[in-house]
Design a protein around this motif. Sequence first.
Motif, short mmCIF file in Angstrom:
data_model
loop_
_atom_site.label_atom_id
_atom_site.label_comp_id
_atom_site.label_asym_id
_atom_site.label_seq_id
_atom_site.Cartn_x
_atom_site.Cartn_y
_atom_site.Cartn_z
N LEU A 97 0.83 -1.21 0.00
CA LEU A 97 0.00 0.00 0.00
C LEU A 97 0.87 1.26 0.00
O LEU A 97 0.61 2.20 -0.76
N ALA A 98 1.90 1.27 0.84
CA ALA A 98 2.78 2.45 0.92
C ALA A 98 3.58 2.63 -0.36
O ALA A 98 3.61 3.73 -0.94
N VAL A 99 4.24 1.58 -0.82
CA VAL A 99 5.05 1.68 -2.03
C VAL A 99 4.15 1.95 -3.24
O VAL A 99 4.50 2.74 -4.11
N GLY A 100 2.99 1.31 -3.27
CA GLY A 100 2.06 1.56 -4.36
C GLY A 100 1.65 3.01 -4.44
O GLY A 100 1.66 3.62 -5.53
N ALA A 101 1.33 3.60 -3.30
CA ALA A 101 0.94 5.01 -3.27
C ALA A 101 2.12 5.92 -3.62
O ALA A 101 1.98 6.83 -4.45
N PRO A 111 12.49 4.90 -10.24
CA PRO A 111 12.78 4.89 -11.68
C PRO A 111 12.67 3.49 -12.29
O PRO A 111 12.52 3.34 -13.49
N GLU A 112 12.77 2.48 -11.46
CA GLU A 112 12.58 1.09 -11.88
C GLU A 112 11.49 0.48 -11.01
O GLU A 112 11.33 0.85 -9.86
N ALA A 113 10.75 -0.44 -11.57
CA ALA A 113 9.63 -1.06 -10.86
C ALA A 113 10.11 -1.98 -9.74
O ALA A 113 11.18 -2.56 -9.81
N THR A 114 9.29 -2.08 -8.71
CA THR A 114 9.47 -3.06 -7.66
C THR A 114 8.27 -4.01 -7.72
O THR A 114 7.31 -3.78 -8.45
N VAL A 115 8.32 -5.05 -6.93
CA VAL A 115 7.19 -5.98 -6.85
C VAL A 115 5.94 -5.23 -6.39
O VAL A 115 4.83 -5.53 -6.81
N TRP A 116 6.13 -4.22 -5.55
CA TRP A 116 5.01 -3.51 -4.95
C TRP A 116 4.64 -2.22 -5.68
O TRP A 116 3.67 -1.57 -5.32
N SER A 117 5.41 -1.80 -6.69
CA SER A 117 5.10 -0.57 -7.43
C SER A 117 3.71 -0.63 -8.02
O SER A 117 3.27 -1.67 -8.51
N HIS A 118 3.06 0.52 -7.98
CA HIS A 118 1.69 0.62 -8.54
C HIS A 118 0.81 -0.51 -8.01
O HIS A 118 0.00 -1.07 -8.75
N PHE A 119 0.99 -0.82 -6.74
CA PHE A 119 0.19 -1.84 -6.04
C PHE A 119 0.33 -3.23 -6.66
O PHE A 119 -0.60 -4.03 -6.64
N GLY A 120 1.50 -3.51 -7.21
CA GLY A 120 1.76 -4.83 -7.79
C GLY A 120 1.24 -4.99 -9.20
O GLY A 120 1.06 -6.11 -9.68
N GLY A 122 2.61 -4.79 -12.09
CA GLY A 122 3.44 -5.61 -12.96
C GLY A 122 3.31 -7.11 -12.71
O GLY A 122 3.76 -7.92 -13.51
N TYR A 123 2.69 -7.46 -11.60
CA TYR A 123 2.49 -8.86 -11.23
C TYR A 123 1.00 -9.19 -11.14
O TYR A 123 0.59 -10.06 -10.37
N GLY A 124 0.20 -8.48 -11.92
CA GLY A 124 -1.24 -8.75 -11.95
C GLY A 124 -1.96 -8.43 -10.65
O GLY A 124 -2.98 -9.04 -10.36
N TYR A 125 -1.42 -7.51 -9.87
CA TYR A 125 -1.96 -7.10 -8.58
C TYR A 125 -1.99 -8.23 -7.54
O TYR A 125 -2.58 -8.08 -6.47
N VAL A 126 -1.33 -9.32 -7.84
CA VAL A 126 -1.23 -10.42 -6.86
C VAL A 126 -0.58 -9.93 -5.57
O VAL A 126 -1.04 -10.30 -4.47
N PRO A 127 0.47 -9.08 -5.62
CA PRO A 127 1.06 -8.61 -4.37
C PRO A 127 0.09 -7.83 -3.47
O PRO A 127 0.28 -7.77 -2.26
N LEU A 128 -0.96 -7.27 -4.04
CA LEU A 128 -1.96 -6.56 -3.25
C LEU A 128 -2.97 -7.53 -2.65
O LEU A 128 -3.41 -7.37 -1.51
N ILE A 129 -3.32 -8.56 -3.38
CA ILE A 129 -4.34 -9.52 -2.95
C ILE A 129 -3.77 -10.60 -2.03
O ILE A 129 -4.42 -11.03 -1.08
N LEU A 130 -2.54 -11.01 -2.28
CA LEU A 130 -1.93 -12.13 -1.56
C LEU A 130 -1.90 -11.95 -0.04
O LEU A 130 -2.28 -12.88 0.69
#
Length: 146
Positions: A97-101, A111-120, A122-130
């Motif tokens: 939530l923090a990194v996404g915001a 400047p580069e994406a993380t697993v948590w960027s934009h609430f996940g 790049g990973y189909g939002y699985v990091p937000l739901i998991l």
Amino acid sequence: MADDVSIGHDRRSTEPVASRQGPGRLLIGIYTVFAVAASARATWQIATDFDAAPLAYSLSALAGVIYLVAAIGIARRDGTSHAVAAISCAVELAGVLAVGAFSLVRPELFPEATVWSHFGEGYGYVPLILPVLGLLWLRKVRRSTS
């Protein structure tokens, strides 16, 4: 049979609820895949181009560790491990939530994406739901011990 189960009992039957069966097994698998994926990606990025995005790469490494701790905690059979898994899931949810915001509000920090960027994203939002699913599963297993 007692050593094949985690904690608790299914309210619909007399059989104990195993945290490593059914949805628990699926959660462990997904957490393990994310632990390997996030850790491998972060390790490569840190080793080859850390200066490009130190915050993003460090957060991806942290995410990998959190995923691993959650997977192990869910897989283990004792209440302490489940408590550690619950804390891991809560930290993971707060992180995504923090990194996404922040990645939306202050994109220059990422400047580069993380697993948590934009609430996940790049990973189909699985990091937000998991982590939500992990917390719900741990609650169900814990509740069935009552």
